[in-house]
Design a protein around this motif. Structure first.
Motif, PDB file in Angstrom:
ATOM      1  N   SER A 147      57.268 -10.334 -37.054  1.00 16.03           N
ATOM      2  CA  SER A 147      56.906 -10.839 -35.831  1.00 16.03           C
ATOM      3  C   SER A 147      57.524 -12.469 -35.361  1.00 16.03           C
ATOM      4  O   SER A 147      58.368 -12.492 -34.488  1.00 16.03           O
ATOM      5  N   THR A 148      58.322 -13.067 -36.514  1.00 22.71           N
ATOM      6  CA  THR A 148      58.860 -14.600 -36.241  1.00 22.71           C
ATOM      7  C   THR A 148      60.413 -13.150 -36.760  1.00 22.71           C
ATOM      8  O   THR A 148      61.276 -14.315 -34.922  1.00 22.71           O
ATOM      9  N   MET A 174      61.389 -12.246 -33.015  1.00 29.92           N
ATOM     10  CA  MET A 174      61.025 -13.243 -31.572  1.00 29.92           C
ATOM     11  C   MET A 174      62.682 -13.465 -31.590  1.00 29.92           C
ATOM     12  O   MET A 174      63.117 -14.245 -30.864  1.00 29.92           O
ATOM     13  N   ALA A 175      62.990 -13.929 -33.011  1.00 30.66           N
ATOM     14  CA  ALA A 175      64.310 -14.139 -32.717  1.00 30.66           C
ATOM     15  C   ALA A 175      65.346 -13.491 -32.628  1.00 30.66           C
ATOM     16  O   ALA A 175      66.282 -13.501 -32.621  1.00 30.66           O
ATOM     17  N   SER A 219      65.124 -13.625 -29.175  1.00 29.74           N
ATOM     18  CA  SER A 219      65.694 -14.017 -28.374  1.00 29.74           C
ATOM     19  C   SER A 219      67.098 -14.336 -28.172  1.00 29.74           C
ATOM     20  O   SER A 219      67.879 -14.561 -26.903  1.00 29.74           O
ATOM     21  N   MET A 220      67.828 -13.794 -28.975  1.00 34.03           N
ATOM     22  CA  MET A 220      69.251 -13.883 -29.560  1.00 34.03           C
ATOM     23  C   MET A 220      69.918 -13.107 -28.110  1.00 34.03           C
ATOM     24  O   MET A 220      70.873 -13.484 -28.154  1.00 34.03           O
ATOM     25  N   ASN A 252      68.432 -11.817 -25.175  1.00 36.19           N
ATOM     26  CA  ASN A 252      68.391 -12.336 -24.245  1.00 36.19           C
ATOM     27  C   ASN A 252      69.223 -13.385 -24.053  1.00 36.19           C
ATOM     28  O   ASN A 252      69.361 -14.205 -23.069  1.00 36.19           O
ATOM     29  N   GLY A 253      69.320 -13.993 -24.708  1.00 37.74           N
ATOM     30  CA  GLY A 253      70.415 -15.873 -24.386  1.00 37.74           C
ATOM     31  C   GLY A 253      71.483 -15.221 -24.889  1.00 37.74           C
ATOM     32  O   GLY A 253      72.496 -15.595 -24.210  1.00 37.74           O
ATOM     33  N   TYR A 278      72.830 -11.893 -38.553  1.00 35.21           N
ATOM     34  CA  TYR A 278      70.822 -12.242 -38.622  1.00 35.21           C
ATOM     35  C   TYR A 278      70.521 -10.627 -39.125  1.00 35.21           C
ATOM     36  O   TYR A 278      69.534 -10.850 -39.843  1.00 35.21           O
TER      37      TYR A 278
END
Lengths: 208, 208
Positions: free
Chosen positions: A163-164, A167-168, A171-172, A174-175, A199
């Protein structure tokens, strides 16, 4: 009866085609002028149609915008599902293909991103916009988390949480859309892919 | 002379205080109604002042919005510089402190993020907005890249590129802002921090 049966779908198709044409025009106007600056008259002009036609199909700017966001989210979701289906069979292949999708020039380009950000800029005041965006986001999260979980099980990775990691990754990407929109001249697509890959390979060294 | 010398700064201070009051009101209105939905009358009402005062200080909605974005960016930049100054002396301490700053409840909260996204939704049609955002972004990128470069040199890390790592980190925290705005109920601040920390420790295992 036979005539009606032929006519009905063709009339529906014509109606659908016209709606799509107006939505395409709306996206172009939002990309150029923002949501606040876009009027029904602009949309009609961009589509080469009368404002009466816009009113006939959408009644109000609110309806038109809502439908535009639904299409934008729907288009993205179709590309997402197609990518999952067409990419190699392993979860690692699928995960990398999804990450690449978000960096693809047809998706990650200022004209398209401007439309996303225009809607995101309104979610606070428009619960319907938030709902549409949230549903898409959750689906994305779930799929990515599922793929991460499969990779973790396959590689027996310890200290990596699905899950983490999802999320990373989400987020990456989207950013990266924000950087592409803001610093378009300096934004480097190859480096964006390298960042995602580094990553992935540091999280799952056996798989990437 | 003495009176003038006393009066002048106090008049400037009063003017500045009034401008700040109007900008605070603008941020609140944008957070609630979006940029398109915010009028000068709304701002005046929110600030408890007359619309004449808004016109006197900012002349137009365009000017007021531009000044609001400058303040928003300026506030963020001050917090960023303060964080750099106040955090532990090592580059690893500073890097972690910057990442934590972006996840802090005072910065990463829907009411504040809505204002950022509202402006980002307009950068395509407003070159001045893009310029302000781009300058802040580049500064952020440069500082983070510099810290990564110091950590890489210190740890003699091979196969880690400072610029790519900085891009990944910045994208990750920017994307977290979107998730916090869109899925506020499900957004998990602790998990966001865990995601950043796991990325840092997999990139720089000797330092995090």
């Amino acid at each position: 009866m036979a005539v009606a049966a032929v006519n009905k779908p063709s009339r529906t198709a014509a109606r659908e085609k016209r709606r799509q044409q107006l939505i395409d025009a709306t996206m172009k106007c939002i990309g150029r002028k923002g949501i606040g600056g876009t009027t029904l008259a602009d949309v009609a002009k961009e589509a080469g149609l009368s404002q009466g036609i816009v009113n006939l199909h959408f009644q109000s700017k609110d309806n038109l915008l809502q439908e535009t966001l639904r299409r934008l989210a729907g288009e993205y979701r179709s590309q997402f599902e197609r990518t999952l289906k067409q990419s190699g069979p392993s979860p690692a292949d699928k995960l990398l293909a999804l990450m690449k999708l978000d960096i693809k020039p047809s998706i990650c380009k200022p004209a398209k991103l401007a439309v996303w950000f225009a809607f995101w800029g309104e979610v606070q005041s428009r619960p319907t916009y938030r709902k549409i965006c949230d549903e898409l986001d959750r689906h994305y999260d779930e799929v990515v988390e599922g793929l991460c979980a499969e990779i973790i099980a396959d590689g027996n990775y310890r200290n990596v949480d699905a899950s983490t990691t999802a999320m990373a990754l989400n987020s990456m990407t989207n950013g990266m859309w924000l950087s592409c929109l803001i610093s378009r001249k300096n934004w480097d697509r190859k480096q964006a892919l390298a960042a995602v890959q580094s990553y992935l390979s540091s999280s799952f060294p056996e798989h990437f």
